[in-house]
Design a protein around this motif. Structure first.
Motif, mmCIF file in Angstrom:
data_model
loop_
_atom_site.group_PDB
_atom_site.id
_atom_site.type_symbol
_atom_site.label_atom_id
_atom_site.label_comp_id
_atom_site.label_asym_id
_atom_site.label_seq_id
_atom_site.Cartn_x
_atom_site.Cartn_y
_atom_site.Cartn_z
ATOM 1 N N GLY A 5 0.834 -1.202 0.000
ATOM 2 C CA GLY A 5 0.000 0.000 0.000
ATOM 3 C C GLY A 5 0.858 1.237 0.000
ATOM 4 N N CYS A 6 0.279 2.334 -0.500
ATOM 5 C CA CYS A 6 1.047 3.560 -0.642
ATOM 6 C C CYS A 6 1.004 4.417 0.613
ATOM 7 N N LEU A 7 0.226 4.008 1.605
ATOM 8 C CA LEU A 7 0.105 4.811 2.815
ATOM 9 C C LEU A 7 1.254 4.501 3.754
ATOM 10 N N LEU A 8 2.105 5.466 4.018
ATOM 11 C CA LEU A 8 3.282 5.259 4.840
ATOM 12 C C LEU A 8 2.987 5.526 6.297
ATOM 13 N N LEU A 9 2.068 4.731 6.854
ATOM 14 C CA LEU A 9 1.691 4.824 8.250
ATOM 15 C C LEU A 9 1.774 3.443 8.864
ATOM 16 N N SER A 10 1.810 3.358 10.180
ATOM 17 C CA SER A 10 1.955 2.048 10.822
ATOM 18 C C SER A 10 1.008 1.900 11.998
ATOM 19 N N PHE A 11 -0.281 2.047 11.733
ATOM 20 C CA PHE A 11 -1.270 1.895 12.786
ATOM 21 C C PHE A 11 -1.392 0.429 13.185
ATOM 22 N N ILE A 12 -1.794 0.190 14.429
ATOM 23 C CA ILE A 12 -2.005 -1.164 14.927
ATOM 24 C C ILE A 12 -3.464 -1.536 14.746
ATOM 25 N N ALA A 13 -3.720 -2.725 14.267
ATOM 26 C CA ALA A 13 -5.110 -3.169 14.084
ATOM 27 C C ALA A 13 -5.833 -3.125 15.412
ATOM 28 N N VAL A 14 -7.094 -2.704 15.373
ATOM 29 C CA VAL A 14 -7.832 -2.519 16.620
ATOM 30 C C VAL A 14 -8.638 -3.738 17.033
ATOM 31 N N ALA A 15 -8.707 -4.764 16.173
ATOM 32 C CA ALA A 15 -9.489 -5.945 16.527
ATOM 33 C C ALA A 15 -8.637 -7.177 16.377
ATOM 34 N N PRO A 16 -8.927 -8.224 17.122
ATOM 35 C CA PRO A 16 -8.147 -9.454 17.037
ATOM 36 C C PRO A 16 -8.383 -10.168 15.735
ATOM 37 N N ALA A 17 -7.450 -11.048 15.403
ATOM 38 C CA ALA A 17 -7.588 -11.825 14.171
ATOM 39 C C ALA A 17 -8.809 -12.706 14.289
ATOM 40 N N ALA A 18 -9.428 -12.966 13.117
ATOM 41 C CA ALA A 18 -10.625 -13.803 13.133
ATOM 42 C C ALA A 18 -10.684 -14.606 11.863
ATOM 43 N N THR A 19 -11.318 -15.734 11.910
ATOM 44 C CA THR A 19 -11.577 -16.512 10.720
ATOM 45 C C THR A 19 -12.863 -16.002 10.104
ATOM 46 N N VAL A 192 -20.959 -3.840 8.482
ATOM 47 C CA VAL A 192 -20.280 -3.715 9.777
ATOM 48 C C VAL A 192 -19.830 -5.082 10.277
ATOM 49 N N ARG A 193 -20.661 -6.077 10.112
ATOM 50 C CA ARG A 193 -20.293 -7.434 10.538
ATOM 51 C C ARG A 193 -19.024 -7.904 9.830
ATOM 52 N N LEU A 194 -18.989 -7.775 8.524
ATOM 53 C CA LEU A 194 -17.838 -8.251 7.763
ATOM 54 C C LEU A 194 -16.588 -7.436 8.081
ATOM 55 N N ALA A 195 -16.742 -6.130 8.280
ATOM 56 C CA ALA A 195 -15.597 -5.295 8.650
ATOM 57 C C ALA A 195 -15.002 -5.748 9.976
ATOM 58 N N LYS A 196 -15.863 -6.102 10.929
ATOM 59 C CA LYS A 196 -15.355 -6.580 12.218
ATOM 60 C C LYS A 196 -14.646 -7.920 12.060
ATOM 61 N N LEU A 197 -15.184 -8.807 11.235
ATOM 62 C CA LEU A 197 -14.525 -10.079 10.977
ATOM 63 C C LEU A 197 -13.176 -9.869 10.295
ATOM 64 N N ASP A 198 -13.067 -8.826 9.507
ATOM 65 C CA ASP A 198 -11.801 -8.503 8.845
ATOM 66 C C ASP A 198 -10.835 -7.765 9.764
ATOM 67 N N GLY A 199 -11.257 -7.471 10.993
ATOM 68 C CA GLY A 199 -10.378 -6.826 11.952
ATOM 69 C C GLY A 199 -10.318 -5.319 11.832
ATOM 70 N N LEU A 200 -11.327 -4.711 11.225
ATOM 71 C CA LEU A 200 -11.322 -3.271 10.992
ATOM 72 C C LEU A 200 -12.015 -2.519 12.119
ATOM 73 N N THR A 237 -5.945 -8.543 5.260
ATOM 74 C CA THR A 237 -6.774 -7.827 6.225
ATOM 75 C C THR A 237 -6.064 -7.829 7.578
ATOM 76 N N PRO A 238 -6.450 -6.955 8.496
ATOM 77 C CA PRO A 238 -5.873 -7.027 9.847
ATOM 78 C C PRO A 238 -6.073 -8.390 10.501
ATOM 79 N N SER A 239 -7.200 -9.039 10.236
ATOM 80 C CA SER A 239 -7.424 -10.370 10.786
ATOM 81 C C SER A 239 -6.430 -11.388 10.239
ATOM 82 N N GLN A 240 -5.886 -11.112 9.076
ATOM 83 C CA GLN A 240 -4.888 -11.990 8.466
ATOM 84 C C GLN A 240 -3.469 -11.560 8.815
ATOM 85 N N GLY A 241 -3.356 -10.520 9.638
ATOM 86 C CA GLY A 241 -2.046 -10.047 10.037
ATOM 87 C C GLY A 241 -1.566 -8.813 9.308
#
Length: 302
Positions: A5-19, A192-200, A237-241
């Motif tokens: 990605g072109c965004l040069l930021l390093s935020f930490i995902a706010v939700a735990p990984a999920a299947t 919203v459900r899918l975004a949460k599953l993706d760790g967003l 996705t954040p859920s995928q690390g």
């Protein structure tokens, strides 16, 4: 290889990984590609059905453990204001219950709080569901015509009376509630459900919701689910690390291209000077106060 990605930021995902396990819903609410539900007399359920139900229960449990995010009442209200600024050029989203016009986009009449369209099945679904509980409503007589024009930009059987009937029905609280319910069932809740599953976090949940509203819940290259799948091919996705900010930046890149694929020269400020600006500001929690621009107009929420 997935790009960073072109965004040069390093935020930490706010939700735990999920299947992630989910069904793509057709506009009518049925799972696309799924077989019919077995009868009550069926002696046993298939292993696939049991596995799917177990996965959904696990997802539900995980989601219940997370902060409400965009589903919190104040954030949900903010989400409707953000969408209304792009859909109706106002923060007063409730003023759009009676809105109806053909905006010349090839989708027939656009109406209501999120732009239900006579050509894209969701307006028909709304009126059908509303008529089941309120059979005496003023839109019911247009159902045959709505079924005929579904998938087209035609007004046949709707003119001249349908716009006036819509506006009149929108004075009834029951129809306003029906619009709210269909918005949530078909757009807000799945996004919203899918975004949460993706760790967003909350911003990512809104980005999914606005994309679902604008692009529809389709699996093609310009539909919401198609855009998500294309993004996952390029970034975890954040859920995928993966990094949340980088993933969202790529999603917005692909969404912007999809908007221009649908209509060359379209104004993409709902992405460029709203959602992407929030992202570049590091506002993954979608904290207020917020200032953004859509179509050159500046909006503020405190």
């Amino acid at each position: 290889m997935k790009r960073a990605g072109c965004l040069l930021l390093s935020f930490i995902a706010v939700a735990p990984a999920a299947t992630v396990a989910f069904s793509v819903l057709s506009p009518g609410g049925e799972s696309e590609g799924s077989s019919a539900r077995p009868s009550a007399s069926a002696s046993a359920r298939s292993p696939e059905s049991d596995e799917s139900a177990a996965e959904r229960r696990a997802d539900d449990k995980m989601i219940a453990s997370l902060p409400p995010g965009l589903a919190a009442p104040a954030k949900k209200e903010l989400a409707q204001q953000l969408v209304a600024s792009a859909e109706n050029s106002t923060l007063d989203w409730r003023s759009a219950y009676a809105y109806i016009e053909d905006i010349g986009d090839g989708q027939g009449y656009t109406a209501g709080i999120i732009g239900f369209c006579s050509g894209t099945h969701d307006l028909l679904t709304l009126v059908e569901r509303y008529t089941k509980s309120h059979p005496d409503n003023g839109l019911a007589r247009y159902l045959p015509a709505l079924r005929e024009v579904d998938g087209t930009d035609s007004h046949e059987g709707l003119d001249p009376g349908f716009p006036a009937a819509w506006k009149k029905e929108a004075t009834r609280q029951a129809f306003r509630d029906a619009q709210d319910g269909e918005r949530d069932r078909a757009y807000f809740d799945p996004a919203v459900r899918l975004a949460k599953l993706d760790g967003l976090g909350t911003l990512g949940q809104f980005i999914y919701y606005d994309a679902m509203v604008f692009h529809g819940p389709g699996t093609g290259p310009t539909g919401f689910y198609g855009l998500r799948e294309a993004t996952i091919k390029e970034a975890d996705t954040p859920s995928q690390g993966g990094k949340e900010a980088s993933y969202l930046d790529i999603f917005l890149d692909l969404r912007r291209k999809a908007m221009r694929t649908k209509k060359a020269g379209i104004d993409t400020s709902r992405v460029d000077t709203a959602q992407r600006q929030f992202l570049y500001d590091g506002n993954l929690a979608l904290r207020t106060p917020l200032t953004w621009q859509v179509y050159g107009e500046t909006y503020r929420v405190r």
